[in-house]
Design a protein around this motif. Structure first.
Motif, PDB file in Angstrom:
ATOM      1  N   ASP A   1      -6.822  23.907 -35.670  1.00 30.69           N
ATOM      2  CA  ASP A   1      -7.403  23.329 -36.885  1.00 30.69           C
ATOM      3  C   ASP A   1      -8.931  23.305 -36.791  1.00 30.69           C
ATOM      4  O   ASP A   1      -9.497  23.045 -35.740  1.00 30.69           O
ATOM      5  CB  ASP A   1      -6.884  21.902 -37.119  1.00 30.69           C
ATOM      6  CG  ASP A   1      -5.580  21.910 -37.894  1.00 30.69           C
ATOM      7  OD1 ASP A   1      -4.876  22.928 -37.824  1.00 30.69           O
ATOM      8  OD2 ASP A   1      -5.286  20.912 -38.565  1.00 30.69           O
ATOM      9  N   THR A   2      -9.571  23.543 -37.900  1.00 29.69           N
ATOM     10  CA  THR A   2     -11.033  23.615 -37.921  1.00 29.69           C
ATOM     11  C   THR A   2     -11.648  22.224 -38.049  1.00 29.69           C
ATOM     12  O   THR A   2     -10.982  21.246 -38.382  1.00 29.69           O
ATOM     13  CB  THR A   2     -11.501  24.477 -39.099  1.00 29.69           C
ATOM     14  OG1 THR A   2     -11.150  23.824 -40.329  1.00 29.69           O
ATOM     15  CG2 THR A   2     -10.853  25.846 -39.069  1.00 29.69           C
TER      16      THR A   2
ATOM     17  N   ASN B   1      -9.410  20.610 -42.831  1.00 31.12           N
ATOM     18  CA  ASN B   1      -8.278  21.362 -43.365  1.00 31.12           C
ATOM     19  C   ASN B   1      -7.515  20.578 -44.437  1.00 31.12           C
ATOM     20  O   ASN B   1      -6.304  20.678 -44.552  1.00 31.12           O
ATOM     21  CB  ASN B   1      -7.338  21.762 -42.220  1.00 31.12           C
ATOM     22  CG  ASN B   1      -6.442  22.932 -42.590  1.00 31.12           C
ATOM     23  OD1 ASN B   1      -6.768  23.698 -43.497  1.00 31.12           O
ATOM     24  ND2 ASN B   1      -5.335  23.063 -41.895  1.00 31.12           N
TER      25      ASN B   1
END
Length: 263
Positions: free
Chosen positions: A181-182, A186
């Motif tokens: 995950d960024t 997200n």
């Protein structure tokens, strides 16, 4: 807020010393939100203080409340002995529940007896079209309520002894599951209820990923309505009520934005 006698529809043990109690309480059930709690008063007059218990599920149309609690002392032991047809005095719903957010994804963290209030939240979010992932932490293989969470989305189980699922805690399990995950979040909001070390870890997990985070605090309570100041937590800003960096878990919480409080 309702206070009065309520009939017990069912009270059963679902794991060792963990009980699921369903009450007929239409006034409280109709007003309840995920994350709130109720006070239960014992008929034993030697125990004047109520037992605060989180709401697991509220069925407004049926007029029922479901509470899931652990035997932690003589008071909850007496509650566990009540049977269908018995009655108990209830006050609630109390406190503030989880706050609605526009995100389309949610990660729910529950640890130990902090798991039950997350079930009602999972049900609510799923009905709103939110993609729900529940990360649940247990001591061992007695994974109470886990199958019920599966109705509302993906479930990740972490156990202290490694008997089921991930061997470790919920933050470690989630870090593996959401490793890619960024930092932009997200479109995800994090919700958590459990012991303080877990909440501290969840707060860091969310912050590292740019996710908004709400936590439900567990504190010992006496009155449950904000009068005694026995359940205060340290806050980042000065509280308008007390003019110090404190907030009352029972009245101002139990749900807070993670950045509001010091964990």
């Amino acid at each position: 807020m309702f206070k009065g006698r309520t009939e017990i529809i069912e009270n059963r043990e679902i794991a060792k010393d963990i009980f699921s109690m369903t009450l007929r309480a239409p006034e409280a059930a109709g007003a309840a939100k995920a994350g709130q709690f109720v006070n239960l008063y014992l008929d034993d007059k030697s125990r004047l203080l109520p037992r605060p218990i989180s709401i697991c599920e509220a069925e407004g149309e049926k007029g029922t409340l479901r509470l899931v609690f652990r035997i932690a002392g003589e008071g909850t032991k007496q509650l566990s002995a009540l049977k269908s047809g018995d009655s108990v005095t209830l006050m609630g719903p109390l406190g503030n529940g989880f706050i609605d957010t526009p995100e389309k994804k949610a990660i729910l963290f529950g640890g130990g007896i902090g798991i039950p209030p997350m079930l009602g939240l999972a049900k609510k979010l799923s009905a709103l079209g939110v993609q729900v992932t529940s990360v649940l932490g247990y001591r061992d293989s007695e994974n109470f309520l886990a199958e019920e969470f599966e109705k509302y989305g993906k479930v990740i189980i972490a156990t202290d002894d490694g008997s089921v699922g991930f061997h470790g805690n919920v933050v470690q399990a989630a870090s593996c599951a959401f490793a890619t995950d960024t930092a932009e979040g997200n479109g995800t909001c994090v919700f958590a209820c459990g012991p303080l070390p877990m909440l501290r870890g969840v707060k860091g997990f969310a912050k590292d990923r740019g996710m908004k985070c709400q936590v439900s605090m567990e504190e010992r309570m006496a009155c449950g309505v904000g009068a005694c100041l026995g359940c205060v937590v340290r806050t980042a800003e000065v509280d308008e009520h007390s003019n110090v960096k404190n907030k009352r878990v029972c009245k101002d919480g139990p749900v807070f934005w993670a950045e509001e409080i010091e964990l």
